[in-house]
Motif scaffolding. Structure first.
Motif, PDB file in Angstrom:
ATOM      1  N   HIS A 239      -7.751   6.328 -60.752  1.00 58.68           N
ATOM      2  CA  HIS A 239      -6.635   7.276 -60.850  1.00 58.68           C
ATOM      3  C   HIS A 239      -5.378   6.778 -60.155  1.00 58.68           C
ATOM      4  O   HIS A 239      -4.286   7.292 -60.398  1.00 58.68           O
ATOM      5  N   MET A 240      -5.488   5.772 -59.279  1.00 55.60           N
ATOM      6  CA  MET A 240      -4.297   5.278 -58.590  1.00 55.60           C
ATOM      7  C   MET A 240      -3.438   4.378 -59.467  1.00 55.60           C
ATOM      8  O   MET A 240      -2.254   4.180 -59.184  1.00 55.60           O
ATOM      9  N   LEU A 241      -4.013   3.817 -60.538  1.00 57.55           N
ATOM     10  CA  LEU A 241      -3.228   2.979 -61.441  1.00 57.55           C
ATOM     11  C   LEU A 241      -2.769   3.858 -62.597  1.00 57.55           C
ATOM     12  O   LEU A 241      -3.394   3.908 -63.646  1.00 57.55           O
ATOM     13  N   ARG A 242      -1.637   4.544 -62.387  1.00 58.74           N
ATOM     14  CA  ARG A 242      -1.212   5.559 -63.338  1.00 58.74           C
ATOM     15  C   ARG A 242      -0.350   5.006 -64.461  1.00 58.74           C
ATOM     16  O   ARG A 242      -0.239   5.632 -65.516  1.00 58.74           O
ATOM     17  N   LEU A 243       0.323   3.885 -64.254  1.00 58.48           N
ATOM     18  CA  LEU A 243       1.133   3.277 -65.306  1.00 58.48           C
ATOM     19  C   LEU A 243       0.459   1.987 -65.759  1.00 58.48           C
ATOM     20  O   LEU A 243      -0.080   1.238 -64.944  1.00 58.48           O
ATOM     21  N   PRO A 244       0.501   1.704 -67.060  1.00 59.33           N
ATOM     22  CA  PRO A 244      -0.313   0.611 -67.632  1.00 59.33           C
ATOM     23  C   PRO A 244       0.322  -0.767 -67.502  1.00 59.33           C
ATOM     24  O   PRO A 244       0.714  -1.384 -68.485  1.00 59.33           O
ATOM     25  N   HIS A 245       0.404  -1.262 -66.282  1.00 53.46           N
ATOM     26  CA  HIS A 245       0.852  -2.637 -66.095  1.00 53.46           C
ATOM     27  C   HIS A 245       0.374  -3.153 -64.745  1.00 53.46           C
ATOM     28  O   HIS A 245       0.063  -2.378 -63.836  1.00 53.46           O
ATOM     29  N   TYR A 246       0.308  -4.476 -64.658  1.00 52.28           N
ATOM     30  CA  TYR A 246       0.076  -5.133 -63.371  1.00 52.28           C
ATOM     31  C   TYR A 246       1.153  -6.187 -63.230  1.00 52.28           C
ATOM     32  O   TYR A 246       1.206  -7.145 -64.008  1.00 52.28           O
ATOM     33  N   LEU A 247       2.015  -6.010 -62.230  1.00 54.33           N
ATOM     34  CA  LEU A 247       3.185  -6.865 -62.097  1.00 54.33           C
ATOM     35  C   LEU A 247       3.351  -7.323 -60.653  1.00 54.33           C
ATOM     36  O   LEU A 247       3.025  -6.595 -59.716  1.00 54.33           O
ATOM     37  N   VAL A 248       3.878  -8.504 -60.504  1.00 54.54           N
ATOM     38  CA  VAL A 248       4.337  -8.999 -59.217  1.00 54.54           C
ATOM     39  C   VAL A 248       5.862  -8.969 -59.229  1.00 54.54           C
ATOM     40  O   VAL A 248       6.490  -9.474 -60.168  1.00 54.54           O
ATOM     41  N   VAL A 249       6.449  -8.341 -58.219  1.00 56.02           N
ATOM     42  CA  VAL A 249       7.903  -8.329 -58.042  1.00 56.02           C
ATOM     43  C   VAL A 249       8.175  -9.049 -56.717  1.00 56.02           C
ATOM     44  O   VAL A 249       8.077  -8.453 -55.643  1.00 56.02           O
ATOM     45  N   ILE A 272      -1.175  -5.468 -75.871  1.00 55.31           N
ATOM     46  CA  ILE A 272      -0.972  -6.095 -74.562  1.00 55.31           C
ATOM     47  C   ILE A 272       0.189  -7.069 -74.695  1.00 55.31           C
ATOM     48  O   ILE A 272       0.275  -7.801 -75.691  1.00 55.31           O
ATOM     49  N   ARG A 273       1.083  -7.098 -73.705  1.00 54.11           N
ATOM     50  CA  ARG A 273       2.206  -8.031 -73.775  1.00 54.11           C
ATOM     51  C   ARG A 273       2.462  -8.671 -72.420  1.00 54.11           C
ATOM     52  O   ARG A 273       2.095  -8.150 -71.374  1.00 54.11           O
ATOM     53  N   ARG A 274       3.117  -9.808 -72.467  1.00 51.11           N
ATOM     54  CA  ARG A 274       3.534 -10.562 -71.277  1.00 51.11           C
ATOM     55  C   ARG A 274       4.869 -10.010 -70.786  1.00 51.11           C
ATOM     56  O   ARG A 274       5.782  -9.744 -71.580  1.00 51.11           O
ATOM     57  N   VAL A 275       4.999  -9.831 -69.478  1.00 47.56           N
ATOM     58  CA  VAL A 275       6.249  -9.413 -68.847  1.00 47.56           C
ATOM     59  C   VAL A 275       6.746 -10.570 -68.000  1.00 47.56           C
ATOM     60  O   VAL A 275       6.049 -11.026 -67.096  1.00 47.56           O
ATOM     61  N   GLU A 276       7.940 -11.042 -68.283  1.00 46.79           N
ATOM     62  CA  GLU A 276       8.463 -12.210 -67.562  1.00 46.79           C
ATOM     63  C   GLU A 276       9.913 -11.994 -67.187  1.00 46.79           C
ATOM     64  O   GLU A 276      10.799 -11.988 -68.031  1.00 46.79           O
ATOM     65  N   GLY A 277      10.154 -11.765 -65.905  1.00 44.85           N
ATOM     66  CA  GLY A 277      11.514 -11.648 -65.401  1.00 44.85           C
ATOM     67  C   GLY A 277      12.254 -10.429 -65.911  1.00 44.85           C
ATOM     68  O   GLY A 277      13.409 -10.527 -66.311  1.00 44.85           O
ATOM     69  N   GLU A 278      11.608  -9.270 -65.874  1.00 38.04           N
ATOM     70  CA  GLU A 278      12.221  -8.050 -66.394  1.00 38.04           C
ATOM     71  C   GLU A 278      12.575  -7.108 -65.247  1.00 38.04           C
ATOM     72  O   GLU A 278      11.942  -7.101 -64.202  1.00 38.04           O
ATOM     73  N   THR A 279      13.607  -6.286 -65.493  1.00 39.27           N
ATOM     74  CA  THR A 279      13.996  -5.281 -64.516  1.00 39.27           C
ATOM     75  C   THR A 279      13.019  -4.117 -64.558  1.00 39.27           C
ATOM     76  O   THR A 279      12.318  -3.909 -65.548  1.00 39.27           O
ATOM     77  N   VAL A 280      12.998  -3.359 -63.475  1.00 42.79           N
ATOM     78  CA  VAL A 280      12.071  -2.238 -63.382  1.00 42.79           C
ATOM     79  C   VAL A 280      12.265  -1.259 -64.526  1.00 42.79           C
ATOM     80  O   VAL A 280      11.302  -0.789 -65.140  1.00 42.79           O
ATOM     81  N   ARG A 281      13.497  -0.940 -64.857  1.00 45.02           N
ATOM     82  CA  ARG A 281      13.747   0.068 -65.890  1.00 45.02           C
ATOM     83  C   ARG A 281      13.257  -0.392 -67.251  1.00 45.02           C
ATOM     84  O   ARG A 281      12.924   0.421 -68.104  1.00 45.02           O
TER      85      ARG A 281
END
Length: 327
Positions: A239-249, A272-281
């Motif tokens: 329940h603690m992982l409420r938004l569907p992503h795992y990111l390092v900032v 499923i997609r790759r997130v690379e160098g994106e802003t939080v919004r």
């Protein structure tokens, strides 16, 4: 904000006022238009890298302001979809006036008010980075971070291996950090951390609802250019992982990030997609953009990232099934 912070905010506001002219943050000669404080926020790198990092920082901090101020800031600096191609500041103010159904001078006054609020936040951020606090670690950086995240059980496990490099003498403590989504409203006590090797866990802190810090004592002091490896295990209920992503900032220099996520093969996400160098919004709302990723037969996805930019997001995002959303 302290008195010195107020003075800093005034200088930042002056630099924002100068930057908004012409094409704003889209200006081709951005490097020559950045003042020393905005340049400090934009970091090193070429013009494209500075534009990307400064845009990310403004997006992140303006997210703390009311929607109307955020709209004014994005209009002023040519960051919104409606104004990004408008080369003239006056024309952007006219667009805002039509948007809010007010006169030009009213729209301009609201932009000035929004920019002042942004300048206060940027001034605080500059002070935070300059300070000695662990949120801006001094004396080390991350050469490699390897994470294996297991989502195939009711308890989520994140196994982290970090290889750090010392940049000063007698380095005895380092910090690891983790952010959980803003709507993760469960108590932080549910997040359990333990050292696997390479050090002792001195303390676990939760300075804000969604930000966790782990202070690690090293086995022996490090000298400049010394490398050291340590491993952490983080466990939390689903329940603690409420938004569907795992990111390092990254909050410090990070050269390499190797991420593996193991989904339940019988309950795979819709995409499923790759997130690379994106802003939080950008990654707050899941959208299937870019080339989508396909898990292997065991439900695993692996992605590798190099030369990460500070304060931008890197990792994997997915569209959960009802089971993955924790409902």
């Amino acid at each position: 904000m302290t008195a010195s912070g107020g003075e800093l905010a005034r200088h930042v506001a002056t630099e924002i006022h100068r930057l908004r002219k012409g094409r704003g943050l889209q200006a081709g000669d951005l490097d020559t238009r950045l003042g020393p404080l905005m340049r400090e926020l934009a970091g090193d790198g070429d013009t494209a890298a500075r534009r990307k990092l400064l845009t990310a920082e403004i997006d992140r901090l303006s997210g703390e302001l009311p929607d109307e101020f955020r709209t004014c800031i994005r209009t002023s600096l040519a960051l919104s979809a409606e104004t990004v191609n408008e080369p003239n500041f006056t024309a952007r103010v006219n667009w805002l006036a039509r948007r809010i159904d007010r006169e030009y001078r009213t729209a301009l006054r609201r932009i000035n008010e929004a920019e002042q609020r942004l300048a206060e936040l940027l001034g605080d951020e500059i002070e935070r980075r300059r300070g000695p606090g662990p949120a801006a670690p001094e004396g080390w950086y991350i050469r490699e971070l390897r994470t294996v995240l297991r989502l195939d059980a009711e308890t989520i496990e994140s196994e982290e291996d970090r290889r750090i490099v010392a940049t000063r003498e007698n380095l005895t403590e380092v910090m690891a950090w983790m952010d959980l989504p803003r709507d993760a409203d469960q108590p932080g006590a549910d997040l359990q951390a333990r050292m696997r090797y390479g050090g002792s866990l001195l303390r676990q802190e939760q300075p804000t609802r969604d930000h966790f810090k782990f202070m690690v004592q090293l086995p022996e002091p490090l000298m400049p250019d010394d490398e050291h490896r340590y491993g952490l295990m983080l466990r939390m209920p689903r329940h603690m992982l409420r938004l569907p992503h795992y990111l390092v900032v990254p909050e410090c220099k990070c050269e390499n990030f190797d991420l593996t996520i193991r989904f339940d093969p019988g309950r795979l996400p819709n995409w499923i997609r790759r997130v690379e160098g994106e802003t939080v919004r950008k990654f707050e709302n899941p959208q299937p953009v870019g080339d989508l990723l396909v898990p292997n037969a065991t439900g695993e996805i692996r992605q590798v990232f190099s030369n990460l930019s500070m304060y931008l997001g890197y990792g994997i995002q997915w569209a959960p099934t009802e089971w993955h959303a924790g409902k």
